[in-house]
Every structure is written in C-alpha cells, then in structure tokens.
Design an enzyme around this catalytic site. Structure first.
Site, mmCIF file in Angstrom:
data_model
loop_
_atom_site.group_PDB
_atom_site.id
_atom_site.type_symbol
_atom_site.label_atom_id
_atom_site.label_comp_id
_atom_site.label_asym_id
_atom_site.label_seq_id
_atom_site.Cartn_x
_atom_site.Cartn_y
_atom_site.Cartn_z
ATOM 1 N N LYS A 129 73.677 49.846 83.709
ATOM 2 C CA LYS A 129 74.779 50.047 82.720
ATOM 3 C C LYS A 129 75.142 51.571 82.929
ATOM 4 C CE LYS A 129 74.932 49.570 77.595
ATOM 5 N NZ LYS A 129 74.372 48.956 76.382
ATOM 6 N N SER A 207 77.136 45.974 73.715
ATOM 7 C CA SER A 207 77.840 47.343 74.667
ATOM 8 C C SER A 207 77.390 47.030 75.937
ATOM 9 C CB SER A 207 77.121 48.535 74.167
ATOM 10 O OG SER A 207 75.890 48.502 74.453
ATOM 11 N N SER A 231 73.143 44.555 72.153
ATOM 12 C CA SER A 231 73.960 45.224 73.205
ATOM 13 C C SER A 231 73.669 44.333 74.586
ATOM 14 C CB SER A 231 73.995 46.625 73.262
ATOM 15 O OG SER A 231 74.511 47.191 72.287
#
Lengths: 542, 542
Positions: A129, A207, A231
C-alpha cells in the site's frame, strides 16, 4: 506550480516506469465493466506467466526453493500482470518494476551462490500500500504536496518493508489510496480514482482500494493494506477478496506514513488482501514468525499458533446495526450464510449491536481530534481542495487532551460492555458456549457506485474501537435479477436514506457480496480457521 | 466539612475495621527503625500464623487443596500479620478483614460441599493497591474527595478483582498510595505517610508504597501494585522485594481508578510485589492462564510460556543515565552484580542510554497533558492542597490533541532508536548475540529519606515509554560503613544536585539496594527466569 501541475508531473513520472513492450493500446483495452478475466483471456500473458500468477504464495515459494522457477521469472510475471491490472483499474501509485526485477535477480544469484534462501519470503513479490515507505520511492498517500517529498524518495524502509526485505521479499509497486487514506473510496488529486475490476462502475473501496483492485486482478499474490476504520475490509469486501484486520501490536506498522500521524486512540494495522486463503495464511504466519518485534517498537513477538476449531461452531449474526440498513445483495449474502451454517449443524444466535453506533461515532471523533490540523497542513501547502467526503477535516474543532481522555474512558466503557455482551452469549446458546465469532456485513454496499459510499463505516470501525481480529470473505456477487431494490423502506436517518437510495440493481450487477467474520482480540488464527470452514460451506468461486 | 475533617473521619472509619484483640499497645510497638523482623520475633503471632505467613503462594495453595490448612486459617494469619504491618508502617488504606474472613469461610464451605476448588486462586488472600475497586469498598487513591465516593463503596469489582474473585482469591485490605498515585512516595492528606519497614526513616516509595511495605512485612504473600512511571518498581526496590512490571495488554487493568483517567499515551499496568520469587511466578502465571481477556477489553489472552535461558547469558549494564547519578549504595549494588555475573561466565557490555532522558521527559509531558485538569477537579472539590512534588499539576498548560499526536510520534521515534540500539548489541558482543537484558538501577536511591525523592523517575519511566517487561530484585542493603557519601562530585543539574546532597550514610543505613532487570516487550517470563538465575548468584537473604 499549482496542485494540478504537480499532480500531472507525478503521474507522468509514474508512467515512465511502465514497461512499454507490455502496454496494451487504448483500443485493445476492454470496454466491459467486468474485467476480472481479462488478464488471463486477453492473450497478453504467456502460458508461463499465467501459471505463475494463478498460483498461491506457498506454491510459488516452494517452486523457487526447488529451482523450478526463478524469482526473476516470478517477479516478471507479476510485473506484467500488475501493469495490465493498472491499465484496467488505475490501481497503482508507485511503479518500480525495474527495481523489483533487479532485486529478484540479486536474490537468484544469492541462492545460486550460497545455496541458501535469504529468508521466509525469498524471491516472492509482494505489493505494498502507498503508505509503506520503501527506499527510493515516495509515499504521497494521495496528497499532492507529498508527491516529491522527500526528494528522491525515502532513504529507509518502513518497519514492515525492512523485515520483508530482510526475509527476501521483492517489492515492485505500491497501490493507490484516497487522500490521507481517510475516505472509503480510493480517489485523490494525484492519481485519480481506482475502479473496481468486478464492475468498473463501482468503487474499489478504500483506503486500500488500489491494493484490492490489484489483488483481485492478481497483479500480486499478496497485497498489503492497512486498516484504521475499515480500510482493509471495505475494499476487500468490494473486490471479492480474503483479508484480515489483525489485532494491533502483532504486525509491524512503525514508520509507515499516516494521514493522522501520532494518532494512537485507535491504531492502524497492516494486513493482507488476497484472492487465496492459502496465500493469506502463508503471509500472516511467516511474517509474525520472522519476529517483527525486532523492527517495530510497538510489536510484541507472537508466533503463529495452531488453532483447532470445535466440530460444531457457534455464531452470532448481525444483519442490521440499527443505524444503516445493508442494501439487498448484502442482506441476501448474510441470509445465505446463515442458512448454510445452520444446515451444516452449527448454531446461530442474533447479535445485539447496542454499542456499535456509539463506538463507530467515537472512532470518527478520534480521527478529527486534532481539528483536522495534520490533514490541512498538507492540503493547504499546495491548495488542493478537500473532497466533499473529507469536508469535516476543514471544519472540525480542535479537541483538548482533557476532552480526549474523557472520550477514551467512554470508549473503553463501551468496549467493556460489548465484551460482556460477547461473554454473556453463553447464557443464550444451546450448549452454554460462548460464540466463536460474529458474522456481519463489511459495509452496507456490494461496492458502491463511485462517490456514493455515504458516510457509514460503522460495520467495520466498531472493531477498530475494540481492536478485534476480523476477517473478510466473499460469498456471492450481485445479481440484478435477484437483488431487487427494496421498496417502501423508511430510512432512519440521512445516511441510511442516502445509501438506500444509492442502490441500483442494474449498476451494482456483478459487484461483490462479502461478509465479515469477527473474533475477539488476538484471535487472528481463529479468524483464518473459521474462514476456511465457512468457505467450504459457501463454495464461492468468483 | 473541611478536607481535614473528611480525612479524619475516613481514618477513624478505617480504624474501626482493625481487629481490637490484635492491636499492639503503643508502648509495646518497636522504637527501632528496622522493623522487618518484628512480626516474627515480637511474639504476637502464633507459631501456626508464622508458619503460614512465612510460606510462599504455591505452598499455601497446595496446603489448602490438600486440606492441611483452611482458607479461613490462612486468611486469619495474614489479617493478623497485615494489621501488625499496618501498625508499624501505616501501609493500609482500606481494611476489611471481617469480609475477608467471611469470604474464606464461604470458600472452605464450597470446597467441603462440592469437593471442588473455586479456581486457580482458591482461598489465597491477596492484597490490592488502593486503585483496584472492590465491591463494598472505596478507592480514594489518596484524594480526600473520593474518601466516601461512591457512598457505600463500589458496586462492581475492577476487572482484575472480578477475575481473581471468580478464581477464588480472598480480599482483605487495600494499600496506601500517594495522591492520585502520581508521586514516588506514598503520602496523602487522607492517611498520611507510609514508612519503610527496612528503615522507617526512609520512604516506602510510590506509588505502590503501601503495597511494598505490606509485602515486605509479609502482611500478604502477594501485593498487587500498578506502574505507570515506576510505581511498582520504585517501592519494590525500596523494600527489598521481587516485582514485575509486565508489558501492557496482558494483565487486566480495566475499571481501576486512576489519577489520570483516560490517559492512554502511556498505559498503567498491574503487577505483583512479593518477598518470594515463587509466589510472584505463581501469581503471574495463574492470572494470565485464567484468561483476563474475558474481563478486560484491552487484554489479549496470552498464557504463561515456558522459557529456557541459554547457559551463558549476555547483559548490558547501565550505571548512570547521564542525568542523575545513583547514590553510592546503588553504585555498589550494580558493581557487585556485574562482578558476580562476569565471574559466573556471563558477558557484560555497557548500555548506551542515549534515548533514556528524552523518553522519561516525554512520559512526564503525557502525565501533564490535560493541564492537570483531572487532578485539580478532585483536589479543588475539598480544597486539599497539592503536595510540593505535585505542584506542576497546578501550573501545567493544557495541551491540544494536535500537540499530543506530535509528541506520540516523537516518542515512537525514540522507542525505535532504543530498539535498534538493543538489536545492534549483537555487533558488540563476543558471540554476536543480542543482549538478554539490561541491568540497571531502579532509582538513584536506596530508599530516600521522607520527602527527599527528588524529581527523577527516569530509571524506571523510560520503560513505561517503551512498554518493556521489567523486573526488580534485591541485591544488598545499605551499609554506612561501606556506602560512604561521595565527595567532590559536581552535579550535572538541579535534580542531580538534590539527590546527591540528600544521601546520608547514617540515615540510609539498612535501606534496600535493588536493581532492575529490563527485557524487551512481552518478555515477562524471561524476566522472571533471569531473576531466578541472578538471585542464585547474588544470594540475597535480607
């Protein structure tokens, strides 16, 4: 430079790292919304690349170990598929395939020379990420101002990258996120919006939305995401993935970039998003067994444990938290799971969500407790506007530490009540056992239309407040013939209304239907075992 | 009522719970400063009471289990000795011997009737620090305003008491603390000052000073204390006790009273103070094995592990943190341990404390981050004055959450540096091994004269910042013939000067010399094993 100019420069810079020989011409890209099968069926990948990228992590590791595959070949296959995934969904922020291939080559040479593997992740490409710092790369986390800061990229890895690198993992790309990672859809002024490969009319979630789209298309076997309010779980649930939000303090988070740096009232955690349960468990077990407490000062060493489930399981099911009613496909999914579980002889009782809404609302207060200062400092540096769903960061009042302490105490009181409620399930089950897990939606949506998430992450964020081990698993996909819009429902509040009205069977067709499997604190292994059992009942195949 | 009147009423109320037949007349109480041997040698305890109270916890539990002793007899013996301890050192806040004896009787009856033990602590009396709520009792934690609030005492147990009660422990008294538990000496306007049984001219330390004096006199086999900056380790080190500050998140703290409620930037933890290492390990292992995660929402279940130490151990030693130099007896103690350890073939390297002072200072900032609001709310309710060493609670500026987040980030950065320093010891040891522990003072003092602690808890609070597992063990006692005052030392700062000048070999004679054994996070078992090994070398016998 204006924020738009900086963004354009960053995108252009990113795109220079694409491998030109693999680029699919615009007119050859699919027009369909469901692009899940495109990488395999389009003919761009070789048979060997397909074989590698369709394999799970333990198989890949074993094949590298046995010299059947080189790390270079494996990495190259994933770079190729990753680039296709990116062309389909705009899922990547940083692309460094060339560096990844170099790393892989060096690892192959090390193995050839020494006869030894570098470590538990030797040669296995893993996608990160955007908030995980990697030497030489940026971590803009959707902020324009951080696109080129620090100049030339970071000079140290985040703790998780440090440990994975030491253990021989290969890094080759980072995945897109929403601004500051603080929206449940992955969009920002730098890279734009990541779309959902199951149905590109839908959001990939956030996210960890870039990670989820990338994983769903098998641009990686293991995409690492992070979760502070849902997320990992929301995008995993939107993209038919297996995923885990582990209890904090076990997996390393030190030195990752945060939209709310220094926030500790609720802790962000890292976890994997995968198409394969075997890949997920391989990653989870090997990472803790490598002892992340040596690189992260907040981690307690806690090796992976063997958990044996009882034959007969006991679940609580939550179908509606009383604040926002899930949309019809999610309702169908949870009903279906209940039926399968009961038919298999397990016990199901109802879960009383009395503390959920208060805990979820407290989490939001924690996010805004600095009065939005840390977010605004970065957005105002370039003048990039706040997205509407982050407007509260521009208007939140600053909180005093004294008020924060009182909010902590209130939160802990609600956590104790929820724990008591959990323990008291033994008074309600037939054989006097405490439930093994709660089964519940991950969000009201099966992937929302872009920009239509609405303001409710309470199905996930309640477990950030309690810091429970919670997994996500796919159970079905939306079917416009079955998942009809509900009629005559009277919404309970504005968010409930917005989400109710946003559901359109035509638009959502093909979207993912997933559930959460929530255990208590520190029960990561149990969640994985439960998902194994449940997935055998559900028989989801995409 | 004035704060003095409320305090007088509270003390009078407490004293009604003393057992009158056991009261030692004023003129029969010892005049000596060292009263450690008074309980056994004074003739007030029966032979059987001495036998019981000189036993360790596993022996007591086994003897209750085998019907050799009843819980009633055991409890009565400890109540008697506890009352003597209190008469000698003013160590108790709440006295409820009658309730304890009733509990013991009920447990004996339960065992006689069912043939079953209630649990892992069946019949064993355990003494609690004042902040642990017990049904029917107050928890004033040294505040005048909380003496009678809630009226009639608490209606629920703190989580740790809830679990211990469920497992059959007997509660019979609570121990004195400083105001709000936020001073390193145990004094307050309610009960006054607890003195040190090794030398009553010296402080018992704080905040678990009542617990320490009580444990040292064997008023209990296990005195539970708590530690947020050194509150277990400082008093344990002043009273020649074995003690552990476990890593947070394993032992239950939910629902205990705090002087700084809702503070989470540093977490208070519970731990035992004992004269016996066997008692300490018995308590620690049984409590986690009873699964505190069922009663405390912040706890992860983590059963006691078997740890096997290598034959050859590797230590780092810290003799001076560069901010405050330990007094001569403490210097001698640490030198002695180094010599013994090296003679036994273990390796010793020097510890570089570069992060200690910054981390200790950050902890103090966390304590004051609410601008003293929570402390002042309670003290101002009755007008009780702040003690000089708590003056900063009356003048600290309020901090914003935004500033707190920045302080968190700074603290985590220093924790990472310290961890890296720890891991890098492998580059400095002969066989390339990472150190097993740091050996260092617990405070600059061997028990300070009353009111003379000075402002430095940095030797302990650094490990509250890192949340490490840290134990304390006695190694010697002050000897005025050997521990001469240092001459010609040039203090580095005002606190260093104050502490240097406070040391008087005559006054400190007989005081405790102890050390800390600091491991990393989540290494509670390792600390206990190391103390076992070290205590065999040190051969401390009081």
């Amino acid at each position: 430079m204006s924020y738009k100019e900086i963004s354009a420069k960053k995108r252009a810079e990113r795109d220079t790292h694409l491998i030109s020989e693999w680029l699919i011409p615009e007119d050859k890209l699919p027009k369909e919304n469901d692009v899940l099968e495109f990488p395999v069926k389009s003919g761009y990948l070789s048979a060997s690349e397909i074989e590698i990228t369709e394999s799970d992590a333990p198989t890949i590791f074993e094949n590298i170990k046995s010299h059947k595959w080189s790390s270079y070949d494996v990495t190259k296959a994933f770079c190729h598929r990753s680039q296709i995934a990116h062309q389909l969904t705009n899922c990547l922020s940083e692309i460094f395939y060339a560096e990844g291939l170099q790393q892989a080559k060096a690892l192959d040479e090390y193995y050839a020379t020494t006869g030894k593997l570098k470590g538990r992740f030797h040669g296995v490409p893993i996608s990160l990420k955007d908030n995980i710092n990697v030497i030489g790369q940026a971590s803009s986390i959707g902020y324009v101002d951080w696109c080129f800061k620090p100049e030339g990229g970071f000079t140290t890895d985040s703790a998780i990258a440090e440990l994975l690198r030491k253990e021989g993992a290969v890094f080759y790309c980072k995945t897109n996120v929403p601004v500051a990672m603080m929206m449940p859809e992955s969009t920002n002024h730098v890279y734009g919006t990541t779309t959902n490969p199951l149905n590109r009319l839908l959001s990939a979630g956030g996210s960890s939305g870039g990670a989820a789209a990338h994983a769903a298309l098998k641009g990686s076997i293991i995409d690492i995401g992070s979760d502070i309010g849902g997320s990992i779980r929301i995008p995993a649930s939107f993209n038919s993935l297996y995923a885990l939000r582990p209890t904090s303090g076990r997996y390393p988070t030190y030195g990752t970039r945060s939209g709310l740096p220094g926030l500790e009232s609720v802790n962000s955690v890292n976890g994997p998003l995968c198409t394969s349960l075997a890949s997920m468990e391989w990653y989870l077990s090997n990472l803790v067994d490598a002892d992340p407490s040596t690189v992260d000062p907040k981690v307690c060493y806690s090796p992976w444990k063997k958990v044996t489930l009882p034959e007969k399981l006991t679940f609580a099911i939550l179908k509606d938290d009383g604040h926002v009613k899930p949309t019809p496909p999610i309702q169908r999914g949870i009903d279906m799971v209940q039926k399968l579980v009961e038919e298999a002889g397990h016990e199901v009782i109802e879960w009383d969500p009395s503390e959920h809404v208060a805990l979820a609302q407290t989490i939001t207060k924690f996010f805004l407790a600095d009065g939005g200062k840390h977010v605004l400092e970065v957005t105002e540096a370039t003048g990039e506007p706040l997205f509407p769903s982050m407007a509260m960061y521009g208007s939140a009042p600053s909180m005093s530490v004294s008020e924060l302490w009182d909010l902590h105490a209130e939160r802990s009181g609600n956590c104790k009540k929820l724990l008591q409620r959990w323990m008291d399930t033994q008074l309600r089950t037939k054989d006097g056992k405490v439930i093994d897990a709660i089964l519940l939606p991950a969000s009201p949506h099966p992937g929302c239309p872009h920009g239509k998430f609405g303001g409710w992450v309470g199905y996930t964020s309640v477990f950030n407040a309690t810091d429970y081990s919670v997994g996500v698993m796919p159970v079905s996909r939306c079917d416009k013939a079955v998942d009809l819009a509900e009629k005559d429902y009277v919404p309970r509040n504005a968010i409930d209304k917005e989400i109710y009205e946003s559901y359109d069977p035509e638009v959502s067709h093909g979207g993912s239907v997933s559930i959460q499997v929530a255990c208590r604190k520190n029960e990561d292994e149990k969640v994985v075992e439960l998902i194994k059992r449940l997935s055998k009942l559900v028989k989801y195949s995409g």
